[in-house]
Design an enzyme around this catalytic site. Structure first.
Site, PDB file in Angstrom:
ATOM      1  N   ASP A 186       0.854  -1.189   0.000  1.00 51.19           N
ATOM      2  CA  ASP A 186       0.000   0.000   0.000  1.00 51.19           C
ATOM      3  C   ASP A 186       0.894   1.245   0.000  1.00 51.19           C
ATOM      4  OD1 ASP A 186      -3.064   0.689   1.699  1.00 51.19           O
ATOM      5  OD2 ASP A 186      -1.667   2.153   0.902  1.00 51.19           O
ATOM      6  N   ASP A 198      -3.785   2.643  -5.331  1.00 50.18           N
ATOM      7  CA  ASP A 198      -2.542   2.693  -4.548  1.00 50.18           C
ATOM      8  C   ASP A 198      -2.242   1.418  -3.775  1.00 50.18           C
ATOM      9  OD1 ASP A 198      -4.352   2.917  -2.450  1.00 50.18           O
ATOM     10  OD2 ASP A 198      -3.044   4.254  -1.328  1.00 50.18           O
ATOM     11  N   GLU A 199      -2.828   0.301  -4.191  1.00 46.95           N
ATOM     12  CA  GLU A 199      -2.491  -0.937  -3.482  1.00 46.95           C
ATOM     13  C   GLU A 199      -2.529  -2.151  -4.400  1.00 46.95           C
ATOM     14  OE1 GLU A 199      -5.533  -1.920  -0.479  1.00 46.95           O
ATOM     15  OE2 GLU A 199      -6.800  -0.475  -1.515  1.00 46.95           O
ATOM     16  N   ARG A 237      -7.453  13.971   7.510  1.00 43.54           N
ATOM     17  CA  ARG A 237      -8.148  14.111   6.240  1.00 43.54           C
ATOM     18  C   ARG A 237      -9.488  14.853   6.356  1.00 43.54           C
ATOM     19  NH1 ARG A 237      -8.520   8.550   3.597  1.00 43.54           N
ATOM     20  NH2 ARG A 237      -6.512   8.863   2.644  1.00 43.54           N
TER      21      ARG A 237
END
Ligand code: DCP
Length: 302
Positions: free
Chosen positions: A25, A164-165, A68
């Protein structure tokens, strides 16, 4: 080429436990992409914003409380020198339909050919007008394909799970190491794997063959992460386990730029500390039913 890793239905229990699966990740992915694009040192607190909200926060900023869900103003109150980079936006004036452009860009990316981005590069967010502009994720898609291509060159079985993984099945690599290396070489791989890896419950490679295989997998994982870093400049965190679900849980345990192994012994311990609804497939209606059933069987505290 993304493949689906493993069809465990066709394996018996002992084969399943011989599998070594890695989940990789990318750390604070959009933030890494922007820092690299703009030449900003990774130690500088940085966040990626979309309109007034944050969608990715790097670890130096997280360590100072930026999260976030904050907006840009709140985040800058916490960390005045926070660099906020707006996601790329495309306006009608820049020609072309946004989706068509993005699709074309993806096609180039798959072929490994970069395309010029005609959009002005703004980093302060103030001139990104939500009414007249649309978000483009192509910078991140392009970076993602570079990472996936580095993985595909290095590993036999790669399955892209999201932007993204990815999962990598290194069972055959571990089998090959065990079959061809001599005892001293295997010991060295195991030691290296253990040294580079956090564990929920420490691996015991001297007494458990399963843990020895995971330790070799951890050695392989460290090598994969190093080659992705070398090829792309991006750091990833890794999880090593006997199946995909545990590998994914593991990769999130030690971020950023670290890796974690989950042995069979660790499973019980992890399951006790894990909110059940965060397991893939149990977030929705099914999870509600399972929870209700567990409560009926074990009482309210469960
Ligand atoms: N993303 C987004 N909006 C969200 C969540 C994520 O646009 N609500 C984007 C930005 C992230 C990327 O997706 O960089 C990957 O999301 P992750 O949840 O994997 O989070 P990060 O990669 O940013 O951080 P971590 O290191 O915790 O994985």
């Amino acid at each position: 080429d993304a493949r689906d890793i493993g069809h465990p239905g066709s394996m018996d229990a002992s084969q399943l436990q011989r599998r070594v699966v890695i989940h990789l990740d990318l750390d604070c992915f959009y933030a890494q992409v922007e820092a690299k694009r703009l030449g900003i040192d990774p130690s500088v607190p940085l966040a990626v914003q979309q309109w007034s909200g944050l969608i990715a926060v790097n670890y130096p900023a997280r360590h100072r409380g930026v999260k976030r869900h904050l907006n840009v103003t709140e985040a800058k109150k916490l960390v005045p020198e926070l660099v906020c980079v707006h996601v790329e936006t495309i306006g009608d004036d820049e020609g072309g339909h946004v989706d068509a452009e993005a699709a074309e860009d993806d096609a180039h990316d798959v072929a490994g050919v970069g395309v010029g981005v005609p959009t002005a590069e703004k980093t302060d967010g103030t001139s990104h007008d939500k009414q007249s502009r649309k978000v483009s994720l192509r910078r991140y898609r392009r970076a993602s394909w570079r990472v996936m291509s580095a993985l595909a060159d290095r590993c036999e079985h790669v399955e892209r799970a999201s932007i993204d993984e990815a999962y990598v099945d290194v069972t055959r690599e571990v089998d090959a190491a065990v079959a061809t290396a001599n005892a001293a070489e295997i010991d060295e791989m195991v030691r290296d794997g253990v040294r580079r890896t956090g564990a929920v419950v420490p691996l015991t490679p001297s007494t458990s063959e399963h843990d020895r295989r995971l330790a070799i997998g951890a050695h392989v994982c460290a090598g994969i992460r190093a080659s992705v870093l070398e090829r792309t400049g991006f750091t990833m965190s890794g999880g090593i386990a006997h199946n995909k679900m545990l590998a994914k849980l593991a990769s999130a345990r030690n971020k950023p730029n670290r890796q974690t192994a989950v042995s069979r012994r660790a499973v019980t311990e992890m399951m006790e500390s894990l909110p059940m609804r965060s397991i893939k497939g149990l977030g929705g209606k099914l999870g509600e039913k399972v929870e209700a059933a567990l409560r009926r069987v074990f009482g309210e505290g469960s």
